[in-house]
Scaffold this active site. Structure first.
Site, PDB file in Angstrom:
ATOM      1  N   ARG A 131     -54.762  19.188  18.932  1.00 61.20           N
ATOM      2  CA  ARG A 131     -54.180  18.376  20.002  1.00 61.20           C
ATOM      3  C   ARG A 131     -53.238  19.198  20.877  1.00 61.20           C
ATOM      4  O   ARG A 131     -53.020  18.853  22.044  1.00 61.20           O
ATOM      5  CB  ARG A 131     -53.470  17.164  19.416  1.00 61.20           C
ATOM      6  CG  ARG A 131     -52.238  17.455  18.563  1.00 61.20           C
ATOM      7  CD  ARG A 131     -51.885  16.304  17.657  1.00 61.20           C
ATOM      8  NE  ARG A 131     -52.872  16.144  16.592  1.00 61.20           N
ATOM      9  CZ  ARG A 131     -52.873  15.154  15.719  1.00 61.20           C
ATOM     10  NH1 ARG A 131     -51.942  14.222  15.781  1.00 61.20           N
ATOM     11  NH2 ARG A 131     -53.797  15.080  14.785  1.00 61.20           N
ATOM     12  N   LYS A 181     -54.495  25.060   4.691  1.00 55.70           N
ATOM     13  CA  LYS A 181     -55.411  24.115   4.066  1.00 55.70           C
ATOM     14  C   LYS A 181     -55.759  24.582   2.654  1.00 55.70           C
ATOM     15  O   LYS A 181     -55.792  25.794   2.382  1.00 55.70           O
ATOM     16  CB  LYS A 181     -56.722  24.034   4.861  1.00 55.70           C
ATOM     17  CG  LYS A 181     -56.624  23.455   6.246  1.00 55.70           C
ATOM     18  CD  LYS A 181     -58.003  23.502   6.913  1.00 55.70           C
ATOM     19  CE  LYS A 181     -57.969  22.979   8.344  1.00 55.70           C
ATOM     20  NZ  LYS A 181     -57.839  21.522   8.390  1.00 55.70           N
ATOM     21  N   ASP A 198     -60.021  27.406  11.571  1.00 54.75           N
ATOM     22  CA  ASP A 198     -58.728  26.751  11.341  1.00 54.75           C
ATOM     23  C   ASP A 198     -58.312  26.909   9.889  1.00 54.75           C
ATOM     24  O   ASP A 198     -58.820  26.226   9.007  1.00 54.75           O
ATOM     25  CB  ASP A 198     -58.833  25.269  11.707  1.00 54.75           C
ATOM     26  CG  ASP A 198     -57.507  24.531  11.519  1.00 54.75           C
ATOM     27  OD1 ASP A 198     -56.462  25.217  11.443  1.00 54.75           O
ATOM     28  OD2 ASP A 198     -57.522  23.292  11.460  1.00 54.75           O
ATOM     29  N   LYS A 237     -62.325  21.279  22.532  1.00 50.96           N
ATOM     30  CA  LYS A 237     -61.490  22.010  21.568  1.00 50.96           C
ATOM     31  C   LYS A 237     -62.276  23.192  21.013  1.00 50.96           C
ATOM     32  O   LYS A 237     -63.319  23.023  20.382  1.00 50.96           O
ATOM     33  CB  LYS A 237     -61.066  21.077  20.435  1.00 50.96           C
ATOM     34  CG  LYS A 237     -60.305  21.771  19.295  1.00 50.96           C
ATOM     35  CD  LYS A 237     -60.052  20.793  18.144  1.00 50.96           C
ATOM     36  CE  LYS A 237     -59.535  21.498  16.897  1.00 50.96           C
ATOM     37  NZ  LYS A 237     -59.397  20.570  15.753  1.00 50.96           N
TER      38      LYS A 237
END
Length: 464
Positions: A317, A243, A236, A231
């Site tokens: 994912r 977040k 992110d 990954k």
């Protein structure tokens, strides 16, 4: 190679010909029973040295010059097995050798090498530290290789996202491939859509640097195949499901899976293992802009399974799914994926014990044995079939974020399993890629997890 990730850093080891001072690594029992150089034992008594774990006592000669050092191992058989890493930060500059230790010499040397790591790309370098002579009989090349690979993984994770975005990660990928004469292909930007990687594209399309799939091949066709998938989310934000600041602060490490598979690939290539190696890294940033993918979107994956996006912060994912499906289109042999995938894994096992998932019992047994032998903690977790119902979605084949919050690491693994061809020997590693507090062999920061155990399994199966 990028200046932020090196495989040519100065070695922490001295040549075997060096005039090195002795280190006596001793337990309390050694002190009590007098199992020690006589002069050093007398000095230990005078100084009140009790061999407490990790305590260093420098030993002078009769003229007051440094003649050696005592290093405490605590109670017999109870110290941290990689305690020798602390020597790299406590011994004075100069060349040293292990004169006595109940910990095997090769383990002491490996720990010393890992403990010598520093990340100093953004500040004045520390003064030169000590060097250690690798003990006679130890595999010096293997120790140097492992220390270099661990340093590479740490460098990649530690480098902030302004200097380690998809462009730089690709440069590191290409540099590593060039060094070992591997072949690289890259699919980037809108070509991901036209060539069938819609979820990699969706996750990364909002970022300034284009998303891409990095593909490296090394070795001989016809040899046993090893396929590594990492990954590579270089930062992110969480996407539109953004977040909180506290959770975003350390998201430069969200490419820790890519960092670790690159380090493992380096070990395999450097050792010249007789395998057909492939490395796949979907490299993206999960950013926010008008083109960001949205909660409620449905993405049709490379495999044809539709995925309902119930949380844009469950993006890892998605990129792995397209990469795993791609890997399985050609027999991947042993298929390994590594990812900083879920906080649930850390809740279950903490930061230092990564879970792995596999249906291959033989592989699981080999990994468990190797984990203990090379002191690289891993723990097998179940692909619990009844939880597959949680991965189903309302209007699509799958959801990327099951409701309820239970068994998050297991359901993430079950999601990925849907993209792996039946019968494939596959293992998924949900790693943290970070050391949150100093250890003897590792300062706080990016960390290699699982790769030493994996290399032990692969090199045992396919010795050079």
């Amino acid at each position: 190679m990028s200046p932020y990730a090196r495989i040519d850093r100065p070695s922490p080891f001295a040549p075997s010909s060096a005039q090195a001072l002795p280190v006596w690594a001793v337990t309390r029992t050694d002190i009590e029973n007098g199992h020690l150089d006589e002069a050093a034992l007398a000095w230990a008594a005078a100084a009140g040295f009790q061999a407490a774990e990790g305590v260093l006592l420098l030993v002078p000669d009769r003229q007051g010059k440094l003649s050696g050092a005592l290093f405490g191992l605590g109670e017999e058989g109870e110290c941290h097995p990689l305690l020798g890493g602390k020597l790299a930060r406590t011994l004075p500059e100069g060349d040293w050798r292990i004169a006595a230790s109940s910990i095997p010499g090769d383990v002491m040397a490996l720990a010393f090498g890992m403990g010598a790591y520093r990340f100093e790309s953004y500040r004045k370098p520390s003064p030169d530290g000590p060097r250690l002579v690798i003990p006679e009989g130890a595999d010096a090349a293997a120790i140097e290789r492992t220390v270099t690979a661990v340093g590479l993984a740490r460098d990649l994770v530690n480098t902030p996202a302004n200097d380690m975005g998809p462009d730089t990660l690709e440069a590191v990928f290409r540099g590593l491939a060039d060094h070992y004469q591997a072949r690289v292909t890259v699919i980037a930007g809108d070509d991901l859509v036209s060539q069938g990687f819609p979820m990699i594209h969706a996750v990364g399309r909002a970022a300034q640097e284009a998303p891409r799939l990095l593909d490296m091949r090394w070795g001989k066709e016809g040899a046993p195949r090893i396929t590594l998938v990492g990954k590579g989310v270089c930062f992110d934000t969480g996407g539109l499901d953004i977040k909180p600041a506290s959770s975003m602060l350390n998201m430069k490490k969200d490419m820790g899976g890519a960092a670790n598979v690159l380090a493992l690939a380096m070990m395999i290539m450097d050792a010249g293992l007789p395998v057909d190696l492939r490395v796949l890294v979907p490299a993206v940033e999960n950013s926010i802009s008008a083109s960001a993918f949205r909660p409620g979107d449905v993405l049709v994956s490379r495999k044809g399974l539709s995925v309902q996006i119930d949380n844009t912060d469950a993006e890892g994912r998605l990129v792995l799914a397209d990469a795993l499906a791609f890997a399985c289109e050609q027999d991947p042999g042993l298929l390994i994926d590594m990812a900083t995938l879920t906080g649930a894994a850390r809740v279950a096992l903490g930061p230092d014990l990564p879970p792995f998932y596999t249906d291959d019992d033989q592989l699981a047994g080999e990994l468990t044995t190797a984990s203990a032998q090379v002191v690289d903690p891993l723990w097998r977790m179940p692909l619990f079939k009844p939880y597959e119902a949680d991965v189903k979605a309302r209007i699509a084949d799958l959801t990327n974020a099951p409701a309820g919050g239970f068994a998050g690491s297991i359901t993430a693994a079950l999601f990925l399993k849907r993209f792996v061809a039946p019968g494939t020997s596959w293992a998924h590693f949900d790693i943290f890629a970070w050391t949150p507090k100093d250890k003897p062999h590792a300062l706080t920061g990016g960390e290699a997890q699982g790769i030493r155990a994996l290399f032990d399994v692969i090199s045992t199966r396919h010795p050079a």
